[in-house]
Design a protein around this motif. Sequence first.
Motif, mmCIF file in Angstrom:
data_model
loop_
_atom_site.group_PDB
_atom_site.id
_atom_site.type_symbol
_atom_site.label_atom_id
_atom_site.label_comp_id
_atom_site.label_asym_id
_atom_site.label_seq_id
_atom_site.Cartn_x
_atom_site.Cartn_y
_atom_site.Cartn_z
ATOM 1 N N SER A 294 -14.944 -93.476 -105.995
ATOM 2 C CA SER A 294 -16.492 -93.154 -106.680
ATOM 3 C C SER A 294 -16.847 -91.768 -106.069
ATOM 4 O O SER A 294 -17.326 -90.386 -106.378
ATOM 5 N N ASN A 295 -16.678 -91.836 -104.645
ATOM 6 C CA ASN A 295 -17.642 -90.933 -103.585
ATOM 7 C C ASN A 295 -15.612 -89.522 -104.313
ATOM 8 O O ASN A 295 -16.411 -88.923 -104.208
ATOM 9 N N VAL A 296 -14.631 -89.857 -104.232
ATOM 10 C CA VAL A 296 -14.053 -89.084 -104.911
ATOM 11 C C VAL A 296 -13.996 -87.904 -106.794
ATOM 12 O O VAL A 296 -13.892 -86.879 -105.781
ATOM 13 N N SER A 297 -14.506 -89.132 -106.163
ATOM 14 C CA SER A 297 -14.766 -88.553 -108.045
ATOM 15 C C SER A 297 -15.017 -87.750 -107.833
ATOM 16 O O SER A 297 -15.896 -86.507 -108.897
ATOM 17 N N HIS A 298 -16.698 -87.754 -107.442
ATOM 18 C CA HIS A 298 -17.989 -86.870 -107.645
ATOM 19 C C HIS A 298 -17.555 -85.871 -106.657
ATOM 20 O O HIS A 298 -17.824 -84.615 -106.980
ATOM 21 N N GLU A 299 -16.552 -86.000 -105.659
ATOM 22 C CA GLU A 299 -16.472 -84.800 -104.629
ATOM 23 C C GLU A 299 -15.266 -84.238 -105.347
ATOM 24 O O GLU A 299 -15.884 -82.610 -105.205
ATOM 25 N N LEU A 300 -15.317 -84.279 -106.462
ATOM 26 C CA LEU A 300 -14.291 -83.122 -107.519
ATOM 27 C C LEU A 300 -14.437 -82.932 -108.526
ATOM 28 O O LEU A 300 -14.624 -82.091 -109.180
ATOM 29 N N LYS A 301 -15.937 -83.634 -109.262
ATOM 30 C CA LYS A 301 -16.481 -83.983 -110.023
ATOM 31 C C LYS A 301 -17.206 -82.140 -109.999
ATOM 32 O O LYS A 301 -17.461 -81.078 -110.371
ATOM 33 N N THR A 302 -18.424 -81.840 -108.342
ATOM 34 C CA THR A 302 -19.341 -81.352 -108.829
ATOM 35 C C THR A 302 -18.617 -79.995 -108.356
ATOM 36 O O THR A 302 -19.381 -78.853 -108.757
ATOM 37 N N PRO A 303 -17.760 -79.833 -107.867
ATOM 38 C CA PRO A 303 -17.225 -78.198 -107.873
ATOM 39 C C PRO A 303 -16.179 -77.631 -108.943
ATOM 40 O O PRO A 303 -16.649 -76.581 -109.518
ATOM 41 N N LEU A 304 -15.731 -78.972 -109.733
ATOM 42 C CA LEU A 304 -14.932 -78.500 -111.308
ATOM 43 C C LEU A 304 -16.088 -77.465 -111.672
ATOM 44 O O LEU A 304 -16.220 -77.003 -112.645
ATOM 45 N N SER A 305 -17.223 -78.732 -111.521
ATOM 46 C CA SER A 305 -18.395 -78.127 -113.205
ATOM 47 C C SER A 305 -18.990 -77.051 -112.963
ATOM 48 O O SER A 305 -19.434 -76.123 -113.248
#
Length: 521
Positions: A294-305
């Motif tokens: 969940s951390n990694v998903s979040h980490e990727l999602k934030t910069p992507l958005s």
Amino acid sequence: MKRSFQYNTTAMAIAIGLIAVSTIVLSSFSNVLWAGKDYLVDTTITQSTIKLATQTVDRIEQKIIDNDNIISGTIDIDEPVTWPASVDLIKKGDYNVDQVFIFRLDSSYPLYPPYSKGIANSWDKFRTSFKELSRSALVVNQTNHLHKERADNYRFASYVLKEDRRGERYLIFFEINLEKTLAILGRYLRDLQPDFNVSVVDFDNVGILPNAVSISRNAKYFWETRFPTTLYKWLLQVVPRNYTEMEQNARNQRRVNLFLTLMSMIMIFLSLAIIYVVGRRERQLTQLKEDFISNVSHELKTPLSLIRMFSEILVTNRVKNEEARQEYYSIIHSESDRMSRLVANLLDFARLERERHSLHFEKANVAQLVVKELEAYRYQMQKEGFELITRVDGDVPDTIIDPTAISMALFNLLDNAVKYSSEKKQVVVSVSRSNGFVELAVKDEGMGIPEAERQRIFDKFFRGSGAGIRKIRGSGIGLTITRQVAEMHGGEILVESEIGRGSTFTLKIPIRAEPVAASTN
Ligand code: ADP
């Protein structure tokens, strides 16, 4: 997850309770909780004495009955001509038979042996006995015994009712030799004699066996028992010879039982503890993995958005002015940078996990490497408002390292120093030589690490539990990578920290002139 933790704790508590209860029940049932209860010892000895006496009597009886069955089977009642030969065989055999009489049930006139002067004496004796036989209660082919006291001695005989083809009934009477019977008794009792005083007596308590010891009926643990169907006029008496020793043995036995019961209880508890610890670790690891994903998903999602949002504004030309445009570009740049750093870190981690020996060692200088890498990083740190101080000693020698791996470790340490600093934004990177090691230290003035977490921060997927830490992006693999790099170089990573004052991570690389086999821990 929390719920299953609770479940397991409850299940474990129930299991422990059950074991404790069953152990107590078991202990009391097996009379091991006996402190001061000496009567239990007495009971044990009495029980074993009774058991032994009964067993011995049973064995003697069985031997006599077996004998009877053989001799009664030897005589074929339908073939009178064979009687003399059969009787001869019986007398010569090892059956202790002195004389055999065969007669019809309804008469006292013997069919065998034919009356002669030679048997006159024993015939007379027999005739007296004959009156004592309980003829009416006889069952065909079932052996009975006559055990009588005579003026001179005891008399022992066995007799059996037989029916011939025509339904005629006969009684066969075997006069048994008393001395030889006593010899058999003696043989059976000899087994008991090492541990017991043994005696065979009649109802007047007169010893029967030669050299008989007289036993007092008041002796402790005394026991007597009858021979139920054979030598029914006699009693077997036993008393333990050395009962103090037996009492001690019984006591010791109980102690051993108690010890073994407690030991097995401890073993069960230990096994449970091991299962519990292993299970807990397993669950913790699963929990950590879930957090990691969940951390990694979040980490990727934030910069992507962020990238998507600002690029959309740029593409649709909704930018207010040139200054804003520049700002959006730089956000896109830094966010994509952040993403690629994370992806690179993940790939490095996966590679190190997969191939622990994949480093490419060469002779290089850590100090020079650090200075070079920091050149590139300094700008970025300054942009984030950090002061980066570099202290590199001049005497740091070349050593065998994988420069890419060392850079990876350095960036992870720097990244953490930046992430976990709050007001005081200062990072000091130093490289020095100390006791055969090159020490690369990264010191920050940040939030510090609680004592309880200082060892665990190097574990796979572990992230600090503080509320402040949770808000900061991270995947929990940076320090794992750093430790792996240290270990692969034969070195180590140390941490010193003070809450609210900052932390110092020191990567120690041994100074080597030649490569050595890397540690795989
Ligand atoms: P991440 O930073 O992605 O959480 P790391 O493996 O790099 O993973 O670090 C593990 C944990 O160690 C962090 O979550 C944090 O709690 C603690 N930590 C690491 N470096 C520092 C530091 N410089 N200051 C305070 N805490 C730190």
